[in-house]
Design a protein around this motif. Structure first.
Motif, PDB file in Angstrom:
ATOM      1  N   SER A  46       0.861  -1.177   0.000  1.00  0.00           N
ATOM      2  CA  SER A  46       0.000   0.000   0.000  1.00  0.00           C
ATOM      3  C   SER A  46       0.903   1.235   0.000  1.00  0.00           C
ATOM      4  CB  SER A  46      -0.920   0.005   1.228  1.00  0.00           C
ATOM      5  OG  SER A  46      -1.776  -1.130   1.209  1.00  0.00           O
TER       6      SER A  46
ATOM      7  N   ASP B  80      -3.380  -0.640  -8.670  1.00  0.00           N
ATOM      8  CA  ASP B  80      -4.730  -0.076  -8.579  1.00  0.00           C
ATOM      9  C   ASP B  80      -4.677   1.224  -7.784  1.00  0.00           C
ATOM     10  OD1 ASP B  80      -5.961  -2.219  -9.937  1.00  0.00           O
ATOM     11  OD2 ASP B  80      -5.964  -3.429  -8.097  1.00  0.00           O
ATOM     12  N   TYR B  81      -5.327   2.229  -8.328  1.00  0.00           N
ATOM     13  CA  TYR B  81      -5.384   3.520  -7.638  1.00  0.00           C
ATOM     14  C   TYR B  81      -6.619   3.553  -6.739  1.00  0.00           C
ATOM     15  CZ  TYR B  81      -6.239   8.502  -6.893  1.00  0.00           C
ATOM     16  OH  TYR B  81      -6.490   9.737  -6.333  1.00  0.00           O
ATOM     17  N   GLU B  82      -6.435   3.990  -5.500  1.00  0.00           N
ATOM     18  CA  GLU B  82      -7.543   4.095  -4.547  1.00  0.00           C
ATOM     19  C   GLU B  82      -7.645   5.550  -4.093  1.00  0.00           C
ATOM     20  OE1 GLU B  82      -8.530   0.998  -1.325  1.00  0.00           O
ATOM     21  OE2 GLU B  82      -7.602   2.629  -0.177  1.00  0.00           O
ATOM     22  N   ASP B  83      -8.745   6.199  -4.502  1.00  0.00           N
ATOM     23  CA  ASP B  83      -8.924   7.590  -4.087  1.00  0.00           C
ATOM     24  C   ASP B  83      -9.517   7.645  -2.689  1.00  0.00           C
ATOM     25  OD1 ASP B  83     -11.582   6.934  -4.375  1.00  0.00           O
ATOM     26  OD2 ASP B  83     -11.834   7.994  -6.272  1.00  0.00           O
TER      27      ASP B  83
ATOM     28  N   ARG C  81     -13.065   5.973  -2.238  1.00  0.00           N
ATOM     29  CA  ARG C  81     -12.988   4.511  -2.247  1.00  0.00           C
ATOM     30  C   ARG C  81     -12.340   3.998  -0.976  1.00  0.00           C
ATOM     31  NH1 ARG C  81      -9.895   0.934  -6.899  1.00  0.00           N
ATOM     32  NH2 ARG C  81     -10.354  -1.123  -6.026  1.00  0.00           N
ATOM     33  N   ALA C  82     -11.339   4.702  -0.485  1.00  0.00           N
ATOM     34  CA  ALA C  82     -10.699   4.311   0.767  1.00  0.00           C
ATOM     35  C   ALA C  82     -11.692   4.350   1.922  1.00  0.00           C
ATOM     36  CB  ALA C  82      -9.506   5.217   1.048  1.00  0.00           C
TER      37      ALA C  82
ATOM     38  N   ASN D  94     -14.092   1.368   1.522  1.00  0.00           N
ATOM     39  CA  ASN D  94     -13.419   0.122   1.903  1.00  0.00           C
ATOM     40  C   ASN D  94     -13.295   0.003   3.416  1.00  0.00           C
ATOM     41  OD1 ASN D  94     -13.111  -0.661  -0.751  1.00  0.00           O
ATOM     42  ND2 ASN D  94     -11.019   0.140  -0.938  1.00  0.00           N
TER      43      ASN D  94
ATOM     44  N   GLU E 264      -4.951   9.073  -0.301  1.00  0.00           N
ATOM     45  CA  GLU E 264      -4.970   8.329  -1.549  1.00  0.00           C
ATOM     46  C   GLU E 264      -3.838   7.306  -1.515  1.00  0.00           C
ATOM     47  OE1 GLU E 264      -6.015  11.353  -5.001  1.00  0.00           O
ATOM     48  OE2 GLU E 264      -4.463  12.164  -3.666  1.00  0.00           O
ATOM     49  N   SER E 265      -3.960   6.296  -2.357  1.00  0.00           N
ATOM     50  CA  SER E 265      -2.908   5.277  -2.352  1.00  0.00           C
ATOM     51  C   SER E 265      -2.907   4.490  -3.657  1.00  0.00           C
ATOM     52  CB  SER E 265      -3.087   4.309  -1.178  1.00  0.00           C
ATOM     53  OG  SER E 265      -4.295   3.580  -1.316  1.00  0.00           O
TER      54      SER E 265
ATOM     55  N   ARG F 201      -2.421   0.535  -4.699  1.00  0.00           N
ATOM     56  CA  ARG F 201      -2.369  -0.831  -4.196  1.00  0.00           C
ATOM     57  C   ARG F 201      -1.597  -1.664  -5.205  1.00  0.00           C
ATOM     58  NH1 ARG F 201      -4.109  -0.499   1.132  1.00  0.00           N
ATOM     59  NH2 ARG F 201      -5.640   1.195   1.213  1.00  0.00           N
TER      60      ARG F 201
END
Length: 299
Positions: A59, A100-103, A106-107, A110, A131-132, A134
């Motif tokens: 991550s 995979d981009y996680e904004d 979305r974080a 999740n 943001e991250s 994955r």
């Protein structure tokens, strides 16, 4: 007639040394039971390792506004250009399978789906989460190498390596497995010594009968067979008791915690463990009886 004589001798031997026979049965049962539990734990750890290792990912958290991480304090939030270049850099690494981009939205979702703390959810907002990227790896063993390659990249606040978290979790189970196997080995040694002592006492108590058998021309195998069968029967009974203990252990312990396991212990695995422990128990008793007789029974 010979078979009847052998079985009668076996019965006499078991009855004469009843206390020692019970001690052998109990020791074999406990020893094989502990060996089986160690094998069950080993199977469970291996299955869980395979399942979770396939889920190992990095991550890579990105710098946000007013982030407290040292890498972000002087540089501020990550820019779109830095974000694009960082993704390209990650995708260009040979050990990376997917990125995979996680904004922030979305974080947040999740976090909710994973059963996040209600108190935190009541005060937490999507913009509070970073943001991250994955990063899914081709080989979980290369997680540390990929992590080192990404450290210090512009816009990266910190990196969480799930492999490291899994190693600490499975470390305890590995220690538990080796402890169970070590105790099992000690119990097997104790069972072997008990079996040898029981056979020696039985041979001593029946030294007159064996002497007569020698005078009438009985073979060594024919004289030794009743003593060996006594050990085998004790080992077989102990193996059956160990099988019962293992079944109870699966139902009471392993089945109760399978809700937390991604790979529950199957009955087929248990059947294999029971078969192995019973064979080991019988073989140990057979070898201990045979070796003791060759040393102490003068035929």
């Amino acid at each position: 007639m010979r078979a009847n004589f052998i079985f009668s001798e076996v019965w006499i031997g078991l009855r004469r040394n009843l206390t020692m026979t019970i001690a052998v049965v109990v020791t074999v049962a406990v020893g094989m039971g502990l060996l089986g539990v160690g094998l069950m734990i080993n199977s469970q750890v291996s299955s869980l390792t395979n399942v979770w290792m396939n889920k190992v990912e990095l991550s890579v958290f990105l710098c946000g506004k007013n982030d407290a991480f040292p890498a972000c304090k002087n540089k501020g939030a990550i820019t779109p250009d830095q974000k694009t270049k960082l993704k390209q850099t990650i995708e260009g690494l040979p050990d990376v399978q997917r990125v995979d981009y996680e904004d922030q939205a979305r974080a947040y979702q999740n976090f909710k789906d994973s059963g996040g703390n209600d108190i935190l959810l009541s005060v937490l907002k999507p913009e509070d989460l970073p943001e991250s990227f994955r990063v899914k790896l081709k080989d979980p063993d290369k997680a540390s190498a990929v992590e080192e390659s990404l450290k210090g990249q512009p816009g990266v606040s910190n990196i969480v390596n799930s492999r490291r978290l899994l190693d600490s979790a499975f470390g305890f189970m590995e220690k538990l497995k080796y402890m169970a196997l070590a105790i099992a080995v000690l119990m097997v040694i104790a069972a072997t010594l008990l079996i040898g002592n029981t056979v020696r006492l039985s041979a001593y108590n029946r030294r007159r009968e064996t002497g007569i058998m020698r005078l009438v021309g009985a073979s060594n195998v024919y004289i030794q067979l009743p003593f060996v069968l006594e050990g085998v029967i004790a080992g077989l009974i102990g193996g059956v008791l160990a099988a019962v203990l293992l079944i109870v252990t699966k139902i009471i312990i392993f089945d109760q915690i399978q809700m937390y396991m991604s790979a529950p212990l199957s009955w087929n695995t248990l059947a294999g463990v029971i078969t192995l422990t019973m064979v080991v128990g019988v073989v140990i008793c057979l070898l201990a009886s045979f070796v003791t007789l060759r040393r102490y029974l003068k035929v």
